[in-house]
Write an enzyme that holds these catalytic residues in place. Structure first.
Site, short mmCIF file in Angstrom:
data_model
loop_
_atom_site.label_atom_id
_atom_site.label_comp_id
_atom_site.label_asym_id
_atom_site.label_seq_id
_atom_site.Cartn_x
_atom_site.Cartn_y
_atom_site.Cartn_z
N ASP A 21 1.01 -1.26 -0.13
CA ASP A 21 0.01 0.05 0.02
C ASP A 21 0.68 1.39 0.01
O ASP A 21 1.95 1.34 0.51
CB ASP A 21 -0.96 0.01 1.32
CG ASP A 21 -1.92 0.98 1.35
OD1 ASP A 21 -2.19 1.45 0.19
OD2 ASP A 21 -2.71 1.22 2.25
N HIS A 38 3.07 3.60 -8.87
CA HIS A 38 3.02 1.97 -9.14
C HIS A 38 4.08 1.81 -9.95
O HIS A 38 4.47 0.59 -9.79
CB HIS A 38 1.86 2.08 -9.97
CG HIS A 38 0.40 2.41 -9.38
ND1 HIS A 38 0.21 1.99 -8.02
CD2 HIS A 38 -0.69 3.09 -9.84
CE1 HIS A 38 -1.12 2.58 -7.54
NE2 HIS A 38 -1.62 3.05 -8.81
N LEU A 132 11.79 -20.42 -4.18
CA LEU A 132 10.65 -19.44 -3.68
C LEU A 132 9.29 -19.88 -4.67
O LEU A 132 9.56 -19.77 -6.06
CB LEU A 132 11.10 -17.94 -3.81
CG LEU A 132 9.74 -17.09 -3.60
CD1 LEU A 132 9.57 -17.21 -2.18
CD2 LEU A 132 10.31 -15.63 -3.84
#
Ligand code: FPP
Length: 242
Positions: A21, A38, A132
């Site tokens: 956020d 962004h 991962l």
């Protein structure tokens, strides 16, 4: 896995989830359009994937686009779609170099066709990686995921593939979720200081530890990821017991 003295003696959580956020506020503070936030946020996603792989996390899940994010201006949604297009290609490279398997959760059907194809390609070409697992939540909402799972379960019952009796367990239900087969997050990190779940992984976060940082997502870094892991190590997880 990297030899990092700071991590020695720490329990490394298996699965970390992040609500990224503050991109908009990061940009506003600099007098820039929200989309710059962004873009910087995407760069930080890439770096965080590399950091998580080196630290030895098994799963990293990020909230990239919620079912509610379609309500943003056409310009912002369009810019986010463009970023997805660009970063999916870069992510394929980052994933390949770091032995990372990429998986998307959420309802991808609402995206433009080329983005759906890009998502499918990313998943297909990284599916054999053994390091991962990087999970990206796109057009994702926790309630929507549970709703879709319930519909899929009803379909199976109607077709006689599933018998719902007392023995139908939470574990059985969770196999209908987008996250089937994945462990629940041990740790949830939320940036930019907000204290909300925002419809993220509502089922899976039932017992996760929560770490909130005031940093905006574009300022998030490896040091803060390690701080979150340190905080996690101080928690006493009881899972409802004593
Ligand atoms: C929250 O900041 C961020 C988003 C809604 C989008 C997050 C998306 C990215 C970082 C891109 C991810 C890309 C890939 C390829 C995984 P906000 O806009 O809500 O910020 P604000 O609360 O300050 O307005």
């Amino acid at each position: 896995m990297e030899e990092n003295t700071e991590l020695r003696d720490l329990i490394i959580p298996e699965h970390v989830a992040i609500i990224m956020d503050g991109n908009g506020r990061w940009a506003k503070k600099r007098g820039l359009p929200r989309t710059f936030g962004h873009r910087q946020g995407c760069t930080v996603v890439e770096r965080t994937v590399e950091d998580a792989a080196r630290i030895g996390l098994k799963y990293l899940t990020v909230y990239a686009f919620s079912t509610e994010n379609w309500k943003r201006s056409e310009e912002e949604v369009g810019a986010l779609m463009q970023l997805f297009r660009y970063y999916m290609v870069r992510l394929l490279d980052v994933a390949t170099k770091n032995n990372v398997r990429v998986k998307m959760i959420g309802d991808r059907r609402r995206f433009p066709k080329d983005i759906i194809e890009g998502i499918n390609r990313l998943e297909r070409e990284t599916c054999e990686a053994t390091g991962l697992t990087f999970v990206i939540a796109v057009n994702y909402g926790g309630r929507d995921e549970i709703r879709r799972a319930a519909i899929a379960l009803c379909d199976d019952v109607k077709e006689g593939k599933r018998d719902i009796s007392e023995s139908f367990s939470e574990e059985d239900f969770s196999q209908y979720l987008d996250t089937a087969g994945m462990p629940d997050p041990d740790l949830l990190i939320r940036t930019s200081g907000e204290l909300r779940l925002s419809n993220f992984l509502l089922w899976q976060l039932a017992y996760s530890e929560i770490y909130i940082t005031d940093l905006y997502w574009p300022d998030f870094n490896k040091a803060e990821l390690i701080n979150a892991i340190k905080a996690y190590n101080k928690r006493n997880r009881r899972f409802g017991g004593v």
